[in-house]
Write an enzyme that holds these catalytic residues in place. Structure first.
Site, PDB file in Angstrom:
ATOM      1  N   CYS A   7       0.858  -1.174   0.000  1.00 51.34           N
ATOM      2  CA  CYS A   7       0.000   0.000   0.000  1.00 51.34           C
ATOM      3  C   CYS A   7       0.902   1.234   0.000  1.00 51.34           C
ATOM      4  CB  CYS A   7      -0.985  -0.018   1.171  1.00 51.34           C
ATOM      5  SG  CYS A   7      -0.266   0.156   2.822  1.00 51.34           S
ATOM      6  N   ARG A  13      -3.432  -0.721   5.354  1.00 45.39           N
ATOM      7  CA  ARG A  13      -3.987  -1.765   4.488  1.00 45.39           C
ATOM      8  C   ARG A  13      -3.065  -2.958   4.316  1.00 45.39           C
ATOM      9  NH1 ARG A  13      -5.330   1.742  -0.664  1.00 45.39           N
ATOM     10  NH2 ARG A  13      -3.323   2.619  -0.024  1.00 45.39           N
ATOM     11  N   ASP A 118      -8.538   3.365   1.891  1.00 42.44           N
ATOM     12  CA  ASP A 118      -7.434   3.626   2.821  1.00 42.44           C
ATOM     13  C   ASP A 118      -7.988   4.260   4.094  1.00 42.44           C
ATOM     14  OD1 ASP A 118      -5.157   4.349   4.210  1.00 42.44           O
ATOM     15  OD2 ASP A 118      -4.118   5.122   2.430  1.00 42.44           O
TER      16      ASP A 118
END
Length: 145
Positions: A7, A13, A118
């Site tokens: 990420c 994440r 996110d």
């Protein structure tokens, strides 16, 4: 199979995806990384750790690191959390590397803009975890892991 999740900062994440896959398939080798360097060495973001812990996933031993070109040789599969991450990963691809880079959105339910939300920005850590859990379950089935 060796899998790395990627990420932006490696604090929400991707470490969550790593922890979920480790819990579901402890026999696999997995890791996580970020395309950016500003969180290197930091633990996952506190609210993400709390959300994951409440669901039975422990992120406390993970530390952020930056994705590097060497990861193409270290892993059999690279999973990006969004198209920008994928583009940044591909920019580092060494000549001749055939390691696949896939979007997490290829597994599980369709995601807006092919992006795992996110939670660092959306603040919805439970939704991010639910999306990741669903995608990991689908990935295990799809890849016959």
């Amino acid at each position: 199979m060796r899998i790395v999740f990627v990420c932006l900062g490696n604090i929400c994440r991707s470490p969550t995806a790593e922890a979920v896959l480790r819990a579901k398939r402890p026999d696999l080798t997995c890791d996580s990384a970020g395309t950016g360097s500003w969180h290197v060495g930091d633990p996952p973001y506190g609210p993400m750790q709390t959300t994951a812990q409440n669901a039975g996933y422990d992120l406390s031993d993970l530390r952020a690191r930056q994705f590097t070109a060497d990861d193409f040789a270290r892993f059999d599969l690279i999973i990006a959390m969004d198209p920008q991450n994928r583009s940044d990963i591909e920019d580092l691809r060494p000549f001749g590397s055939a390691t696949p880079v896939r979007l997490m959105s290829e597994f599980g339910p369709p995601l807006a803009n092919d992006t795992v939300p996110d939670p660092y920005f959306t603040r919805d850590f439970a939704i991010a975890l639910a999306v990741i859990e669903t995608a990991i379950d689908a990935m295990i089935l799809d890849l016959a892991l």
